[in-house]
Motif scaffolding. Sequence first.
Motif, PDB file in Angstrom:
ATOM      1  N   LYS A 114       0.833  -1.201   0.000  1.00 11.91           N
ATOM      2  CA  LYS A 114       0.000   0.000   0.000  1.00 11.91           C
ATOM      3  C   LYS A 114       0.878   1.265   0.000  1.00 11.91           C
ATOM      4  O   LYS A 114       2.014   1.239   0.481  1.00 11.91           O
ATOM      5  CB  LYS A 114      -0.915   0.012   1.224  1.00 11.91           C
ATOM      6  N   ASP A 138      -4.168   0.487  -4.238  1.00  8.11           N
ATOM      7  CA  ASP A 138      -5.046   1.194  -3.312  1.00  8.11           C
ATOM      8  C   ASP A 138      -5.898   0.196  -2.537  1.00  8.11           C
ATOM      9  O   ASP A 138      -5.678  -1.022  -2.605  1.00  8.11           O
ATOM     10  CB  ASP A 138      -5.914   2.210  -4.059  1.00  8.11           C
ATOM     11  N   ALA A 139      -6.879   0.713  -1.812  1.00  2.87           N
ATOM     12  CA  ALA A 139      -7.712  -0.142  -0.963  1.00  2.87           C
ATOM     13  C   ALA A 139      -8.519  -1.155  -1.765  1.00  2.87           C
ATOM     14  O   ALA A 139      -8.967  -2.169  -1.227  1.00  2.87           O
ATOM     15  CB  ALA A 139      -8.658   0.724  -0.133  1.00  2.87           C
TER      16      ALA A 139
END
Length: 238
Positions: A114, A138-139
């Motif tokens: 991340k 990303d998430a």
Amino acid sequence: MQSTVANVMTTGVSSVTEDTGYKEIAQTLLDQGVSALPVVDARGRVVGVVSEEDLLHKEEFKDTDRDRNYWPPLRARLRSRLTGAGGVLVERSDEKAMATTAAELMTAPAITVKPDAAVVEAARMMERRGVKRLPVVDAHEGLVGMVSRRDLLRVFLQSDDSIAAAVQNEIDYLAGTVKGTDIAAAVDNGTVTLTGTVHHRSTSHTLTRLLNRIEGVVSVDNKLTWESDDLMLPYVGL
């Protein structure tokens, strides 16, 4: 403050999809001047990485059918074996030598990191997993960049002045909390040289450990003297 992956990663990186063909992958690697590309699925999520090494399997095994006397290099033969149930090595066909798409060629699942991960965390992950680069996601596992071993070296390119300022902050804090400290520091090409005196030897060791954690510090040359050696156990006679 520790640098994060976001501070050193390369953005705007190219990627390929799972159905991208062998020649297009090779051309993209050459055009972009990189050694590996992230592979994304239809939803844009990173699912693997395809590298020059993955493509070169075909070169290593291409003569096998034509020439029965051909014997692939040791690294190729080792890659043609895998661990089966119970830890027993079993033979398999070299699938990557016959592969034609990114989905067949790539190394999967992808090992990712991340953007807010610390640089040191990324370095440890690369070392632990034996990889040279990590897709940054990303998430939602979407690609936002790539970070390589070379990128991680940027933390050591900080100026001596910025390192000296961080070192002085640690010394000032120590002087304000521990009595008997009189310390000076000089920084040259990332090497910190400490001179002066402290009351306890343990204080000297603690300061060295703290300074080694500062980003950009290459080494600490501790020339401090101390009045009391509290690290040596007292001698107890029989």
